[in-house]
Motif scaffolding. Structure first.
Motif, PDB file in Angstrom:
ATOM      1  N   LEU A 112       0.827  -1.206   0.000  1.00  0.00           N
ATOM      2  CA  LEU A 112       0.000   0.000   0.000  1.00  0.00           C
ATOM      3  C   LEU A 112       0.861   1.256   0.000  1.00  0.00           C
ATOM      4  O   LEU A 112       0.520   2.259  -0.629  1.00  0.00           O
ATOM      5  CB  LEU A 112      -0.943  -0.011   1.211  1.00  0.00           C
ATOM      6  N   GLU A 116       1.076   4.365  -2.942  1.00  0.00           N
ATOM      7  CA  GLU A 116       0.993   5.784  -2.612  1.00  0.00           C
ATOM      8  C   GLU A 116       2.248   6.541  -3.044  1.00  0.00           C
ATOM      9  O   GLU A 116       2.174   7.539  -3.744  1.00  0.00           O
ATOM     10  CB  GLU A 116       0.785   5.913  -1.094  1.00  0.00           C
ATOM     11  N   ARG A 122      -4.295   5.572  -4.103  1.00  0.00           N
ATOM     12  CA  ARG A 122      -4.688   4.762  -2.949  1.00  0.00           C
ATOM     13  C   ARG A 122      -5.929   3.971  -3.331  1.00  0.00           C
ATOM     14  O   ARG A 122      -6.552   4.256  -4.367  1.00  0.00           O
ATOM     15  CB  ARG A 122      -4.970   5.664  -1.745  1.00  0.00           C
ATOM     16  N   MET A 129      -7.507  -5.123  -2.166  1.00  0.00           N
ATOM     17  CA  MET A 129      -6.234  -5.731  -2.538  1.00  0.00           C
ATOM     18  C   MET A 129      -6.481  -7.217  -2.759  1.00  0.00           C
ATOM     19  O   MET A 129      -7.116  -7.876  -1.940  1.00  0.00           O
ATOM     20  CB  MET A 129      -5.213  -5.555  -1.428  1.00  0.00           C
ATOM     21  N   ALA A 151      -4.243  -4.234  -6.943  1.00  0.00           N
ATOM     22  CA  ALA A 151      -4.980  -3.212  -6.179  1.00  0.00           C
ATOM     23  C   ALA A 151      -6.141  -2.793  -7.066  1.00  0.00           C
ATOM     24  O   ALA A 151      -5.963  -2.004  -8.004  1.00  0.00           O
ATOM     25  CB  ALA A 151      -4.075  -2.034  -5.839  1.00  0.00           C
TER      26      ALA A 151
END
Lengths: 209, 209
Positions: A112, A116, A122, A129, A151
């Motif tokens: 994660l 970012e 995000r 996920m 993602a």
């Protein structure tokens, strides 16, 4: 946060099965980034041991394929010093916590964070996920391995400062590509790194692209 | 012998484009198998230089997906010391001629040698090699790269002695798998090496599987 999919982790020693043993090992080169060990192995086919091998140790990694709600995927174009090229790749980064680098929560946090830091995106509301296992980058000389994620459903971070990557990284661009674009870039050798190709293979084998 | 497909080769220095330079380099670890260099780079985004990086050098490799006339693919199950596992993989091997390791004829010879030595097979009459480019195994720390091939139409070598691999390799088994088998093994993490996954991604993106 919910993660879909099994989350196998690599435990080199704990799960290597019967017949494997490191009989003797010595560090022959060391640095904060990589370590070279000279190891004598015992293996199932060589129970007497005596097999000497150089093994490079390195932090593990997390690789993320970020998918927008319109189905396009984000790639970053990043300078890669050893190959002297800027490559189009899925966002990837090392898991800095060496001690916990095969712990699921740590791996997921790293994935994660890369989404970012490298892509400025995000998970959106309803995004998730999906864990897609791991792979070995070059199993003949290193136990380095990377965890793979889709993602699914990402959005740009509002107010992101636009600076991508950390201090020692240079990311030229982030861009969205259709599945057809990606397929052409893979076919033509434009996408040429094991991270992105392995993640594509897993997504493709699971019918996700 | 005919090879189908473009055959791009990686020329690290000759084709890296403007703005790249290795300003200073020192060998900090050396062996016949791998070398670690400490390099100061100049890059397009960092024209002043001053970027220090550790780069691992290693012989390049050739990876071959051998396809039988019935459409099944051969995998070998090989002991891989750094990860302490026997993995199911496409046959793969290093290109021993370091000087010529990015020369197309040398690469092709190496690919055909691996097909023979690791899988005990060769191209049948009418069989052909299809070149599928190359990939970088871990572009953050090494310039190692591997050339990918589909060997389409292979047959067992009559009278092959059954000894697979070279002195320092231990190959447990060679087995034919259907495309459906491979897809399941990739999806489930059973196939987990960058060589096989990258080759699969290329074949899949080109509509060959």
């Amino acid at each position: 946060m919910e993660v879909r999919g099994e989350f196998p982790v690599f435990r080199r020693d704990a799960e290597c099965g019967p017949g494997w043993e490191r009989r003797r090992e010595a560090v022959v080169f060391d640095s904060p980034y990589l370590r070279v060990e000279e190891v004598e192995f015992v293996t199932p086919s060589r129970p007497g041991g005596g097999v000497e091998w150089l093994v490079v140790r390195r932090k593990n990694a997390a690789i993320v394929a970020p998918r927008l709600s319109d189905g396009r995927f984000l790639l970053v174009r990043q300078e890669r010093l050893p190959v002297q090229r800027a490559l189009w790749e899925f966002p990837a980064g090392q898991i800095d916590d060496l001690a916990g680098s095969d712990d699921p929560a740590t791996i997921l946090r790293a994935a994660l964070a890369e989404l970012e830091e490298e892509a400025g995106h995000r998970l959106a509301a309803g995004g998730r996920m999906e864990a897609l296992g791991y792979f070995f980058s070059s199993q003949g000389f290193t136990d380095e391995h990377a965890y793979l994620f889709l993602a699914d459903g990402v959005e740009e971070i509002p107010g992101h400062d636009g600076v991508l990557g950390r201090g020692d990284e240079a990311i030229h661009e982030v861009r969205a590509f259709t599945v057809g674009d990606l397929r052409r870039m893979i076919a033509s050798n434009e996408i040429a790194d094991a991270n992105s190709l392995s993640l594509w293979a897993r997504m493709s084998a699971r019918g996700l692209v």
